[in-house]
Design a protein around this motif. Structure first.
Motif, mmCIF file in Angstrom:
data_model
loop_
_atom_site.group_PDB
_atom_site.id
_atom_site.type_symbol
_atom_site.label_atom_id
_atom_site.label_comp_id
_atom_site.label_asym_id
_atom_site.label_seq_id
_atom_site.Cartn_x
_atom_site.Cartn_y
_atom_site.Cartn_z
ATOM 1 N N LEU A 8 0.848 -1.195 0.000
ATOM 2 C CA LEU A 8 0.000 0.000 0.000
ATOM 3 C C LEU A 8 0.880 1.241 0.000
ATOM 4 N N GLY A 9 0.813 2.015 -1.066
ATOM 5 C CA GLY A 9 1.613 3.225 -1.193
ATOM 6 C C GLY A 9 2.609 3.096 -2.319
ATOM 7 N N ALA A 10 2.494 3.959 -3.334
ATOM 8 C CA ALA A 10 3.363 3.882 -4.503
ATOM 9 C C ALA A 10 4.295 5.075 -4.598
ATOM 10 N N GLY A 11 4.792 5.510 -3.437
ATOM 11 C CA GLY A 11 5.908 6.443 -3.429
ATOM 12 C C GLY A 11 7.197 5.673 -3.606
ATOM 13 N N ILE A 12 8.312 6.334 -3.400
ATOM 14 C CA ILE A 12 9.607 5.687 -3.621
ATOM 15 C C ILE A 12 9.798 4.480 -2.714
ATOM 16 N N VAL A 13 9.297 4.537 -1.476
ATOM 17 C CA VAL A 13 9.473 3.413 -0.559
ATOM 18 C C VAL A 13 8.626 2.227 -1.003
ATOM 19 N N GLY A 14 7.336 2.461 -1.245
ATOM 20 C CA GLY A 14 6.467 1.368 -1.650
ATOM 21 C C GLY A 14 6.872 0.744 -2.969
ATOM 22 N N VAL A 15 7.221 1.565 -3.946
ATOM 23 C CA VAL A 15 7.646 1.043 -5.242
ATOM 24 C C VAL A 15 8.907 0.193 -5.091
ATOM 25 N N SER A 16 9.845 0.646 -4.282
ATOM 26 C CA SER A 16 11.087 -0.108 -4.089
ATOM 27 C C SER A 16 10.819 -1.456 -3.423
ATOM 28 N N ILE A 17 9.920 -1.469 -2.448
ATOM 29 C CA ILE A 17 9.552 -2.736 -1.803
ATOM 30 C C ILE A 17 8.925 -3.684 -2.819
ATOM 31 N N ALA A 18 8.001 -3.150 -3.617
ATOM 32 C CA ALA A 18 7.332 -3.979 -4.615
ATOM 33 C C ALA A 18 8.321 -4.582 -5.598
ATOM 34 N N VAL A 19 9.283 -3.785 -6.054
ATOM 35 C CA VAL A 19 10.293 -4.285 -6.987
ATOM 36 C C VAL A 19 11.077 -5.432 -6.360
ATOM 37 N N HIS A 20 11.571 -5.214 -5.144
ATOM 38 C CA HIS A 20 12.430 -6.219 -4.528
ATOM 39 C C HIS A 20 11.675 -7.504 -4.213
ATOM 40 N N LEU A 21 10.414 -7.405 -3.828
ATOM 41 C CA LEU A 21 9.632 -8.616 -3.597
ATOM 42 C C LEU A 21 9.349 -9.345 -4.911
ATOM 43 N N GLN A 22 9.009 -8.602 -5.953
ATOM 44 C CA GLN A 22 8.727 -9.224 -7.248
ATOM 45 C C GLN A 22 9.974 -9.912 -7.788
ATOM 46 N N LYS A 23 11.130 -9.302 -7.599
ATOM 47 C CA LYS A 23 12.388 -9.915 -8.046
ATOM 48 C C LYS A 23 12.638 -11.247 -7.347
ATOM 49 N N ARG A 24 12.105 -11.408 -6.144
ATOM 50 C CA ARG A 24 12.308 -12.629 -5.372
ATOM 51 C C ARG A 24 11.205 -13.656 -5.588
ATOM 52 N N TYR A 207 11.007 3.139 -11.867
ATOM 53 C CA TYR A 207 11.070 1.975 -10.979
ATOM 54 C C TYR A 207 9.745 1.210 -11.024
ATOM 55 N N ALA A 208 8.614 1.931 -11.056
ATOM 56 C CA ALA A 208 7.301 1.282 -11.092
ATOM 57 C C ALA A 208 7.102 0.522 -12.405
ATOM 58 N N LYS A 209 7.541 1.085 -13.513
ATOM 59 C CA LYS A 209 7.422 0.385 -14.797
ATOM 60 C C LYS A 209 8.304 -0.863 -14.808
ATOM 61 N N TYR A 210 9.466 -0.788 -14.181
ATOM 62 C CA TYR A 210 10.326 -1.971 -14.048
ATOM 63 C C TYR A 210 9.605 -3.054 -13.245
ATOM 64 N N PHE A 211 8.944 -2.644 -12.166
ATOM 65 C CA PHE A 211 8.150 -3.576 -11.366
ATOM 66 C C PHE A 211 7.113 -4.282 -12.237
ATOM 67 N N GLU A 212 6.452 -3.543 -13.102
ATOM 68 C CA GLU A 212 5.442 -4.149 -13.974
ATOM 69 C C GLU A 212 6.085 -5.067 -15.015
ATOM 70 N N ARG A 213 7.263 -4.706 -15.515
ATOM 71 C CA ARG A 213 7.954 -5.593 -16.455
ATOM 72 C C ARG A 213 8.345 -6.918 -15.795
ATOM 73 N N LEU A 214 8.575 -6.868 -14.489
ATOM 74 C CA LEU A 214 8.891 -8.081 -13.748
ATOM 75 C C LEU A 214 7.659 -8.950 -13.500
#
Length: 410
Positions: A8-24, A207-214
């Motif tokens: 919940l929250g798509a600022g820099i912190v939330g987006v970064s968390i989403a990326v790192h979890l998706q990568k895992r 960073y958010a678009k990278y998350f979606e590409r993942l």
């Protein structure tokens, strides 16, 4: 729709968390009421502050406090109707700003800060956004010898304790690196290991678009609908996840209170405005006029002028008095031209009483995680926070000792 985790929250912190979890390998939904990077992450000074080992303390000098009480200071203003509610927070913030306590806080805080530049650069490279990050540092300038001497002494201490690197700029060297600044300045300090960002919103968006590409999903939704399950209502229907991360920045208190948590959180508001440079003037680095409490930063849209802190209710109307007060001073520091924005932008910084973020599992709910309270260093600490939350949630060895940042400290 079911996911492993909803962030919940798509600022820099939330987006970064989403990326790192998706990568895992987690199936992640990132939910916000706006597109990524369009709240607090939109309007900051664009600094990735490797030198920021000491979080911003509350002044303890009695003369400074009296100046604040008159509500005419350039660096801090307040709304009278907010002070009764925020007074207990400010009292604890002031106590934690005692030099001994502040030094202890810095020893913990620096363990996050030391990773900020490397984590941003790595994430930007993966996201194809490295061109948005400038490895040139930023500059603090001085108008009086007393302030210059005091700040230099402080930075030399940071260098001894934490390895902070800097370059002392005499007037000639300052004119060499920033030829269009006021020539009456006595010098400056350039923080050589810090980076800056030419467009913070564009960086978070990348960073958010990278998350979606993942394979991650971004959804417009309402964090206030969070309920056990974990379920959240979105524009595409109700989603459900096995775990939830609250990374709502200044709105985290509202979400956590609904779940029964009473955390010592408050908000510092701030403003910015963009300007065209006059003629052929050029600003090569972000520049902080520390004696007048504003910062000028070269951005994709123009020269961004950012203000100090305003203590107010989170959703109170804008009162950009600080911007009005510092703009004439800033025009003498650097040749600013016309305003480029229709009205001043306002953002909100989420703060804790000990100046450190809350990162880790909640104490009363299983599979609920917190990541908020980064104050002035949300952009700086977003990617390392994302890595740490993902490491904890997936059972990996954790890069940093997370004990100082646990919610149980409150």
């Amino acid at each position: 729709m079911k996911f492993d985790t909803v962030v919940l929250g798509a600022g820099i912190v939330g987006v970064s968390i989403a990326v790192h979890l998706q990568k895992r390998g987690r199936a992640v939904a990132l939910v916000d009421r706006k597109l990524p990077g369009n709240e607090t992450s939109f309007g900051n000074a664009g600094l990735i502050q490797r030198e920021g080992v000491y979080p911003y303390a509350f002044p303890r000098n009695i003369l400074k406090l009296l100046q604040y009480a008159r509500n005419e200071s350039l660096d801090v203003r307040y709304h009278a109707d907010a002070m009764l509610k925020v007074a207990p927070f400010l009292w604890q913030y002031w106590r934690n700003s005692h030099p001994v306590k502040h030094a202890a806080i810095a020893r913990s805080y620096s363990t996050l800060i030391e990773h900020c530049v490397n984590e941003h650069r790595a994430l930007a490279a993966e996201a194809g956004a490295s061109e948005l990050i400038r490895p040139t540092g930023w500059i603090k300038v001085f108008r009086t010898a007393a302030k210059q001497d005091a700040e230099t002494k402080t930075v030399e201490q940071w260098q001894r304790e934490f390895g902070v690197t800097f370059e002392a700029l005499d007037p000639a060297r300052l004119r060499q690196v920033e030829p269009d600044l006021d020539t009456s300045l006595l010098g400056g300090l350039r923080f050589t290991a810090s980076d800056s960002v030419s467009d913070p919103n564009a960086l978070v968006t990348a960073y958010a678009k990278y998350f979606e590409r993942l394979g991650g999903r971004f959804l417009i939704g309402d964090a206030d609908t969070l309920r056990d399950g974990w379920q959240v209502d979105t524009d595409e229907g109700t989603i459900e996840a096995a775990s939830t991360v609250i990374a709502l920045g200044p709105w985290s208190a509202r979400a956590t209170e609904r779940l029964g948590y009473r955390l010592p959180l408050a908000v510092k508001r701030g403003y910015h405005m963009h300007y065209a440079p006059e003629a052929q003037a050029r600003l090569n680095h972000p520049v902080l006029d520390i004696e007048n409490a504003y910062l000028l930063a070269p951005m994709a849209r123009g020269i961004r002028l950012t203000t100090g802190a305003e203590i107010a209710r989170v959703d109170a109307p804008k009162t950009p008095a600080q911007l009005t007060a510092v703009e004439p001073i800033a025009r003498k520091l650097f040749p600013l031209g016309a305003r480029l924005d229709d009205e001043p932008w306002m953002g909100r910084r989420p703060c804790t009483i000990d100046m450190m973020p809350i990162i880790g599992p909640a104490r009363q709910h299983e599979n609920l995680w917190f990541a908020f309270g980064h104050a002035h260093h949300g952009l700086t600490l977003g990617p390392i926070t994302g890595r740490l939350v993902a490491e904890m949630m997936t059972g990996e060895p954790v890069t940093v000792d997370m004990h100082p940042f646990r919610v149980e400290r409150f």
